[in-house]
Design a protein around this motif. Sequence first.
Motif, PDB file in Angstrom:
ATOM      1  N   LEU A   4       0.859  -1.179   0.000  1.00  0.00           N
ATOM      2  CA  LEU A   4       0.000   0.000   0.000  1.00  0.00           C
ATOM      3  C   LEU A   4       0.890   1.221   0.000  1.00  0.00           C
ATOM      4  CD1 LEU A   4      -2.700   1.559   0.309  1.00  0.00           C
ATOM      5  CD2 LEU A   4      -2.427   1.294   2.790  1.00  0.00           C
ATOM      6  N   HIS A  92      -4.089   2.394   8.169  1.00  0.00           N
ATOM      7  CA  HIS A  92      -3.044   1.479   8.656  1.00  0.00           C
ATOM      8  C   HIS A  92      -3.657   0.258   9.334  1.00  0.00           C
ATOM      9  CE1 HIS A  92       1.060   3.150   8.042  1.00  0.00           C
ATOM     10  NE2 HIS A  92       0.385   4.272   7.829  1.00  0.00           N
ATOM     11  N   ALA A  95      -4.785  -2.016   6.623  1.00  0.00           N
ATOM     12  CA  ALA A  95      -3.590  -2.614   6.020  1.00  0.00           C
ATOM     13  C   ALA A  95      -3.028  -3.723   6.901  1.00  0.00           C
ATOM     14  CB  ALA A  95      -2.532  -1.537   5.771  1.00  0.00           C
ATOM     15  N   VAL A 102       3.141  -0.945   4.235  1.00  0.00           N
ATOM     16  CA  VAL A 102       2.695   0.412   3.935  1.00  0.00           C
ATOM     17  C   VAL A 102       3.894   1.354   3.873  1.00  0.00           C
ATOM     18  CG1 VAL A 102       1.219   2.334   4.653  1.00  0.00           C
ATOM     19  CG2 VAL A 102       0.536  -0.027   5.189  1.00  0.00           C
ATOM     20  N   THR A 104       4.375   5.573   3.181  1.00  0.00           N
ATOM     21  CA  THR A 104       3.728   6.854   2.958  1.00  0.00           C
ATOM     22  C   THR A 104       4.721   7.815   2.333  1.00  0.00           C
ATOM     23  OG1 THR A 104       2.292   6.496   4.873  1.00  0.00           O
ATOM     24  CG2 THR A 104       2.458   8.755   4.038  1.00  0.00           C
TER      25      THR A 104
END
Length: 183
Positions: A4, A92, A95, A102, A104
């Motif tokens: 992600l 989160h 996820a 993940v 960002t």
Amino acid sequence: MKKLLLITGDIAAGKSTFSKILSARYCAVVFQKDTIKEILGDNIGFRNREENKMLSNATIEIMCHAFSQIAITDSNVILEANFHEAELEKIHNIAHENQYDVLTLVLRGNADVLYERYIRRMNEENRHPVHLTTTINEKEDFLKTAEWIRNEKIIGQTLEIEADDFSYQQNSAILKQIDFFMK
């Protein structure tokens, strides 16, 4: 493991454009806040700033729901918005429950440069009406909003990207870091 990518950061930093580039690069599903909000605005409408904010909140909820549904597959996903801390925590959690790694991407730029870009975009581009009801047309208000956005806590693994210009979108060092995460 499934991946992600979250793309967040300053207003007018190029988040939507970068999300499209990365979606094509990684064959990943992408959801952009502005696109969903425009669809909601066209179909539901809004009369003022408060109703516009309600569209923004609904947009994030739709993004979270869509991610939770896609998360049961093996698909990589990109979500793009100027996320708030509580929204990031919710994403989160989804996820984590669905075994996603993940990353960002946090796009930051010089506030003066971003303000000029923002004003140019609002005045010279054919912007959707849902984006024209902001209260940040004055530089002082824009700078306050930028500071507020920058004070939002970003959780998890991050990659800070300087977005004074759009060269980061083809920067091999940045793309290599994202490639490493996505493999």
